[in-house]
Design an enzyme around this catalytic site. Structure first.
Site, PDB file in Angstrom:
ATOM      1  N   SER A 139      14.836 -70.254  47.043  1.00 57.75           N
ATOM      2  CA  SER A 139      14.370 -69.913  45.244  1.00 57.75           C
ATOM      3  C   SER A 139      14.525 -69.823  43.859  1.00 57.75           C
ATOM      4  O   SER A 139      15.742 -70.418  44.151  1.00 57.75           O
ATOM      5  CB  SER A 139      14.340 -68.195  45.434  1.00 57.75           C
ATOM      6  OG  SER A 139      14.426 -67.455  44.101  1.00 57.75           O
ATOM      7  N   TYR A 197      19.530 -60.765  45.909  1.00 61.36           N
ATOM      8  CA  TYR A 197      18.792 -62.165  46.778  1.00 61.36           C
ATOM      9  C   TYR A 197      18.479 -63.857  46.079  1.00 61.36           C
ATOM     10  O   TYR A 197      18.988 -64.557  47.061  1.00 61.36           O
ATOM     11  CB  TYR A 197      17.158 -61.167  45.657  1.00 61.36           C
ATOM     12  CG  TYR A 197      16.577 -62.227  46.305  1.00 61.36           C
ATOM     13  CD1 TYR A 197      15.854 -62.028  47.259  1.00 61.36           C
ATOM     14  CD2 TYR A 197      15.837 -63.629  45.804  1.00 61.36           C
ATOM     15  CE1 TYR A 197      14.962 -62.978  47.932  1.00 61.36           C
ATOM     16  CE2 TYR A 197      14.919 -64.569  46.073  1.00 61.36           C
ATOM     17  CZ  TYR A 197      13.661 -64.307  47.054  1.00 61.36           C
ATOM     18  OH  TYR A 197      13.223 -65.099  47.430  1.00 61.36           O
TER      19      TYR A 197
END
Length: 251
Positions: A143, A156
């Protein structure tokens, strides 16, 4: 020889787009799903319409004990459909999202993120490595949030940071077999991630678009072709790399 790529979590979102991009490039695809069997079969049908072969197999990345049986089912599917004992590309895409501050993140949320994105990827790759062809490819998914911070994504992003480090070790340890390992890092994308927040909340969409050099948030079609390009036979000299696919988010 036609390549066979395994894409996890390919019943929807980015995984679906990756699978279709691979098929458009001339490859066959095995896609996995956890709960969306009908969606997965629909993706397989789309791939068949493109003139490529596709199969959908169920896989729960949090159920490590099931990986041996999954490897057996995959081996049988390869023999039945392709008359092969191995596959060429592993795309570790399946994942989930949680948005909570550090103070609000529960242990269950933290464990779920790491079980899926780190432990699942580690042990699935280990289980399938004997079936992955020499000279093959591994592509993991991280990400843009590992390079920049956005409140609410600490756990995350930490899990995705672990994926990036793991990718370096995959590149090192599988390199002797000619297998490359790279990780892509998408920025904000209009998918159903977090309930479709970036796609469906105009204020959030505009906020991320304003952070992006190309002036908009990403679309699935911005990501799938990038993954397919890493699987091309002439892309054999790229390994151990983090490739951000974000349109220049916060540069």
């Amino acid at each position: 020889m036609t390549t066979v790529s395994l894409v996890t979590g390919a019943s929807r979102g980015l995984g679906r787009n990756m699978a279709l991009a691979i098929a458009r490039q001339g490859g066959d695809v095995i896609l996995t799903y956890r709960g969306g069997a009908d969606q997965a079969q629909a993706v397989a049908a789309e791939i068949a319409q493109l003139g490529r072969k596709a199969l959908a197999l169920r896989l729960d990345l949090t159920d490590i004990a099931s990986f041996g049986a999954f490897a057996g089912a995959l081996k049988a599917a390869l023999a039945d459909t392709w008359q092969r004992d191995g596959f060429d590309h592993l795309v570790n895409n399946a994942g989930q999202g949680e948005m909570a501050s550090i103070l609000e993140t529960t242990e269950a949320q933290f464990d779920s993120l790491f079980d899926t994105h780190v432990k699942g990827v580690f042990f699935l790759t280990r289980a399938l490595a004997p079936l992955l062809a020499d000279g093959g490819r591994i592509v993991n998914v991280s990400s843009g949030l590992t390079r920049i911070s956005f409140a609410g994504f600490a756990a995350y992003a930490a899990a995705k940071g672990a994926v990036e480090t793991l990718t370096l070790y995959m590149a090192k340890e599988f390199g002797s077999r000619g297998i490359t390992a790279n990780v892509i890092a998408p920025g904000a994308i209009e998918t159903d991630f977090l309930g479709g927040a970036v796609r469906d909340l105009p204020d959030l969409n505009r906020q991320f678009a304003a952070m992006t050099a190309l002036g908009r948030v990403g679309l699935p079609d911005d990501i799938g072709p990038m993954v397919a390009s890493l699987l091309r036979p002439d892309n054999r000299w790229v390994t151990g790399q983090r490739i951000e696919v974000s349109g220049g988010q916060t540069i």
